[in-house]
Design a protein around this motif. Structure first.
Motif, PDB file in Angstrom:
ATOM      1  N   THR A 222       0.808  -1.211   0.000  1.00  0.00           N
ATOM      2  CA  THR A 222       0.000   0.000   0.000  1.00  0.00           C
ATOM      3  C   THR A 222       0.839   1.257   0.000  1.00  0.00           C
ATOM      4  N   THR A 223       2.151   1.123  -0.085  1.00  0.00           N
ATOM      5  CA  THR A 223       3.008   2.300   0.019  1.00  0.00           C
ATOM      6  C   THR A 223       2.870   3.215  -1.174  1.00  0.00           C
ATOM      7  N   THR A 224       2.523   2.696  -2.347  1.00  0.00           N
ATOM      8  CA  THR A 224       2.436   3.549  -3.526  1.00  0.00           C
ATOM      9  C   THR A 224       1.042   3.531  -4.127  1.00  0.00           C
ATOM     10  N   THR A 225       0.009   3.170  -3.346  1.00  0.00           N
ATOM     11  CA  THR A 225      -1.338   3.065  -3.899  1.00  0.00           C
ATOM     12  C   THR A 225      -2.344   3.773  -3.016  1.00  0.00           C
ATOM     13  N   THR A 226      -3.541   3.928  -3.562  1.00  0.00           N
ATOM     14  CA  THR A 226      -4.615   4.556  -2.792  1.00  0.00           C
ATOM     15  C   THR A 226      -5.946   4.063  -3.340  1.00  0.00           C
ATOM     16  N   PHE A 227      -7.029   4.220  -2.582  1.00  0.00           N
ATOM     17  CA  PHE A 227      -8.379   3.880  -3.039  1.00  0.00           C
ATOM     18  C   PHE A 227      -9.011   5.106  -3.684  1.00  0.00           C
ATOM     19  N   GLU A 445       2.903 -10.598 -27.051  1.00  0.00           N
ATOM     20  CA  GLU A 445       2.732  -9.212 -27.482  1.00  0.00           C
ATOM     21  C   GLU A 445       3.233  -8.289 -26.389  1.00  0.00           C
ATOM     22  N   ASN A 446       4.218  -7.472 -26.718  1.00  0.00           N
ATOM     23  CA  ASN A 446       4.777  -6.519 -25.768  1.00  0.00           C
ATOM     24  C   ASN A 446       3.848  -5.318 -25.657  1.00  0.00           C
ATOM     25  N   ARG A 447       3.326  -5.068 -24.466  1.00  0.00           N
ATOM     26  CA  ARG A 447       2.369  -3.980 -24.298  1.00  0.00           C
ATOM     27  C   ARG A 447       2.773  -3.097 -23.116  1.00  0.00           C
ATOM     28  N   PRO A 448       2.390  -1.812 -23.161  1.00  0.00           N
ATOM     29  CA  PRO A 448       2.668  -0.915 -22.022  1.00  0.00           C
ATOM     30  C   PRO A 448       1.671  -1.158 -20.904  1.00  0.00           C
ATOM     31  N   VAL A 449       1.789  -2.290 -20.238  1.00  0.00           N
ATOM     32  CA  VAL A 449       0.786  -2.804 -19.301  1.00  0.00           C
ATOM     33  C   VAL A 449       0.384  -1.765 -18.262  1.00  0.00           C
ATOM     34  N   LYS A 450       1.343  -1.054 -17.710  1.00  0.00           N
ATOM     35  CA  LYS A 450       1.053  -0.165 -16.589  1.00  0.00           C
ATOM     36  C   LYS A 450       0.543   1.211 -17.023  1.00  0.00           C
ATOM     37  N   TRP A 451       0.376   1.414 -18.308  1.00  0.00           N
ATOM     38  CA  TRP A 451      -0.230   2.640 -18.830  1.00  0.00           C
ATOM     39  C   TRP A 451      -1.622   2.372 -19.424  1.00  0.00           C
ATOM     40  N   TYR A 502      -7.652  -0.384  -6.745  1.00  0.00           N
ATOM     41  CA  TYR A 502      -6.406   0.286  -6.386  1.00  0.00           C
ATOM     42  C   TYR A 502      -5.904   1.112  -7.570  1.00  0.00           C
ATOM     43  N   ARG A 503      -5.269   2.235  -7.243  1.00  0.00           N
ATOM     44  CA  ARG A 503      -4.710   3.123  -8.254  1.00  0.00           C
ATOM     45  C   ARG A 503      -3.354   3.661  -7.765  1.00  0.00           C
ATOM     46  N   LEU A 504      -2.729   4.446  -8.606  1.00  0.00           N
ATOM     47  CA  LEU A 504      -1.463   5.074  -8.229  1.00  0.00           C
ATOM     48  C   LEU A 504      -1.689   6.061  -7.087  1.00  0.00           C
ATOM     49  N   ALA A 505      -0.700   6.177  -6.203  1.00  0.00           N
ATOM     50  CA  ALA A 505      -0.819   7.078  -5.053  1.00  0.00           C
ATOM     51  C   ALA A 505      -0.573   8.517  -5.473  1.00  0.00           C
ATOM     52  N   GLN A 506      -1.051   9.443  -4.652  1.00  0.00           N
ATOM     53  CA  GLN A 506      -0.836  10.867  -4.915  1.00  0.00           C
ATOM     54  C   GLN A 506       0.647  11.192  -4.715  1.00  0.00           C
ATOM     55  N   ALA A 519      -7.181  10.962 -11.015  1.00  0.00           N
ATOM     56  CA  ALA A 519      -8.015   9.872 -10.504  1.00  0.00           C
ATOM     57  C   ALA A 519      -9.270   9.672 -11.341  1.00  0.00           C
ATOM     58  N   TYR A 520      -9.881  10.767 -11.812  1.00  0.00           N
ATOM     59  CA  TYR A 520     -11.067  10.618 -12.640  1.00  0.00           C
ATOM     60  C   TYR A 520     -10.739  10.056 -14.016  1.00  0.00           C
ATOM     61  N   CYS A 521      -9.502  10.199 -14.449  1.00  0.00           N
ATOM     62  CA  CYS A 521      -9.073   9.546 -15.697  1.00  0.00           C
ATOM     63  C   CYS A 521      -9.027   8.031 -15.529  1.00  0.00           C
ATOM     64  N   TRP A 522      -8.920   7.571 -14.268  1.00  0.00           N
ATOM     65  CA  TRP A 522      -8.793   6.136 -13.998  1.00  0.00           C
ATOM     66  C   TRP A 522     -10.103   5.518 -13.517  1.00  0.00           C
ATOM     67  N   ALA A 523     -11.228   6.119 -13.870  1.00  0.00           N
ATOM     68  CA  ALA A 523     -12.529   5.552 -13.500  1.00  0.00           C
ATOM     69  C   ALA A 523     -12.669   4.160 -14.105  1.00  0.00           C
ATOM     70  N   MET A 524     -13.231   3.239 -13.322  1.00  0.00           N
ATOM     71  CA  MET A 524     -13.385   1.860 -13.778  1.00  0.00           C
ATOM     72  C   MET A 524     -14.236   1.784 -15.041  1.00  0.00           C
TER      73      MET A 524
END
Length: 550
Positions: A222-227, A445-451, A502-506, A519-524
């Motif tokens: 949880t060190t680099t994440t947030t709800f 297939e090589n993909r930018p998974v974390k983006w 879970y998403r990226l932390a502030q 955060a709103y860009c990361w809406a489910m």
């Protein structure tokens, strides 16, 4: 009277070897084998055919691949006549090609039978440079008429040539067919073992991913994440957030073009001799980015960035370079770095040319901004970060108007100049130049998974809303000076991680208002994400508030 006649006869005997009747012809050409080696075409190329000089062929500068050292010419003089010649070779870079070897005399007579002569031009392997070679041949095709033929060649010499290539005569000889059989069997056995190991690894990873999906619990880190539930909402006004949900997201875009790849390339193709490589800016396993120049049709020289691949690149890698490099073909916008020209002559690695305005890759620029032992290279303020983000939004708005999706929006695919002007670029060579940003999840297939947005990860669905998700990660990169997102999360676990909310932390020193936009860009739900038009309105308003206090 006899003395003058005798003298004339003696003079005639001495001059006759240099006199040629009309039936004597000179031919000079490249054999089909040589043309196949240089151009990939099964045909002969004549420079002189029956005394007629092909000046059109002489105007072309042929590119010599780095691994080719010997050039072969075929010539003959029919009817047994003696045709004098002289040859001179000029090399532009003595450090790259310090010596050359010509297997004929520098002057003499063209042979009366069909023969080959060779010029050996080995690279020193000590410097990397483009070397221009001029082969100057003077031929007396008729009495008192000496023609000068200049054969232009260009060779790319590499530093690592000595490590990458092996001379044919140093290869070990295979004694007989039985040894060939045993070698083949050994290679097959090794290949089977490797495939078995890869299959085991794949299934282990697959089971790991499935178990994470079915457990219903999130990773413990949880060190680099947030709800999402913990998002700050007090920064921007309520009307801005309300518009995110009232206005529907951008409709599904179609990135099929009206013209096929070959037609696009044909419109941009230029001759290779107009392109000059200066120095390497970035280099990967097979991809290279050069800074260079290009001669326009009006004779002026334009600074360009050149994307290309090394000679050992596969056909798949070459095709991918062309496809991805042409993805933003004919898109004109001040914040988009679209392709300028293409050179695919001589069946050598293609050159993709882009305008160069003293810009550099955005990701490497951000990494240099970090505090190091030498001090701080540049400190980005919140105002500068928002200004850069607004430029990217404008580029994406224009791209979506053209019914194009980017699909790989990230800092590595942008360039920036010293005044922080941003241009959005394509993702050609990004997989090779930034390998840690791409992962293969067992689907080859090589993909930018974390983006990628969740739907892009799970169903490989790409829309304008998935580009918005990637923009949120890019905005996070700007505020963290290009830190690696989800650095502690295994790529195989990212999908389950996002599904659990879970998403990226502030980031540290990131205002609540800016992080709320991320955060709103990361809406489910893709429909709940803002459009780039809405993002522009909100960030423009936040930027105006920042400038009030400056």
């Amino acid at each position: 009277m006899k003395a003058p006649i005798i003298f004339f006869c003696i003079l005639l005997l001495n001059v006759m070897p240099y006199m040629r009747p009309c039936s004597a012809y000179v031919n000079l050409y490249l054999s089909s084998k040589e043309v196949q080696k240089l151009l990939g075409l099964p045909a002969e190329m004549y420079y002189i055919r029956n005394d007629e000089i092909n000046w059109y062929a002489l105007n072309f500068s042929l590119l010599i691949p780095p691994k080719v050292n010997d050039l072969f010419f075929t010539w003959e003089c029919s009817e047994g006549q003696k045709v004098p010649y002289s040859v001179v070779i000029k090399i532009s870079n003595d450090a790259a090609i310090p010596n050359f070897n010509l297997n004929i005399a520098s002057h003499g007579f063209i042979p009366t039978t069909t023969q080959d002569f060779a010029i050996s031009l080995p690279c020193s392997g000590k410097v990397e440079a483009e070397v221009y070679i001029s082969i100057i041949l003077n031929v007396t095709l008729s009495k008192d008429n000496t023609s000068t033929l200049i054969f232009l060649r260009k060779k790319t010499c590499l530093n690592e040539m000595g490590n990458d290539y092996v001379l044919l005569n140093t290869l070990p000889e295979i004694a007989n067919s039985s040894s060939i059989f045993y070698i083949a069997m050994s290679c097959a056995a090794i290949l089977i073992v490797i495939l078995g190991i890869l299959i085991i690894i794949y299934y282990l990873k697959d089971d790991k991913c499935k178990s994470t999906d079915g457990s219903g619990s999130a990773p413990t880190t949880t060190t680099t994440t947030t709800f999402l539930a913990a998002l700050p909402r007090n920064g921007l006004n309520a009307s801005c957030y309300g518009s995110f949900r009232r206005i529907p997201s951008y409709s599904l875009l179609n990135d099929d073009r009206s013209k096929n790849l070959q037609e696009r390339i044909a419109e941009l193709t230029i001759q290779r001799f107009k392109v000059h490589l200066n120095n390497i800016v970035m280099e990967g396993t097979f991809g290279r980015i050069y800074q260079g120049s290009y001669n326009n049709d009006n004779g002026s020289e334009e600074a360009v960035i050149i994307k290309t691949v090394a000679d050992h690149a596969s056909q798949v890698q070459i095709s991918l370079l062309l496809q991805e490099g042409m993805s933003m073909y004919a898109v004109n916008h001040k914040h988009i770095l679209s392709i300028l020209r293409v050179s695919i002559e001589d069946h050598t690695p293609p050159f993709l040319l882009y305008p160069f305005n003293n810009n550099t890759n955005l990701k490497t620029f951000l990494q240099k901004c970090k505090v190091s032992s030498e001090g701080v290279h540049h400190t980005l303020t919140t105002q500068e970060v928002v200004h850069m983000a607004l430029q990217i939004i404008k580029a994406m708005q224009h791209l979506h108007k053209k019914h194009l999706l980017h699909k790989d929006l990230a800092a590595r695919n942008c360039v920036v100049d010293d005044k922080l002007n941003i241009q959005l670029a394509d993702n050609a060579l990004s997989r090779d130049l930034f390998p840690s940003d791409y992962h293969c999840l067992g689907d080859n297939e090589n993909r930018p998974v974390k983006w990628l947005a969740l739907e892009s990860l799970l169903q490989k669905t790409f829309t304008a809303a998935s580009d918005v998700w990637s923009f949120g990660v890019l905005l996070w990169e700007l505020t963290t000076l290009a830190q690696q997102p989800y650095i502690e999360i295994d790529p195989f676990e990212v999908a389950a991680y996002l599904k659990d909310g879970y998403r990226l932390a502030q980031p540290i020193n990131c205002p609540d208002e800016l992080f709320a936009v991320m955060a709103y860009c990361w809406a489910m739900n893709a429909e709940e994400r803002p459009t780039f038009t809405q993002l522009h309105v909100c960030l423009q308003e936040f930027y105006a508030q920042l400038t009030k206090y400056v």
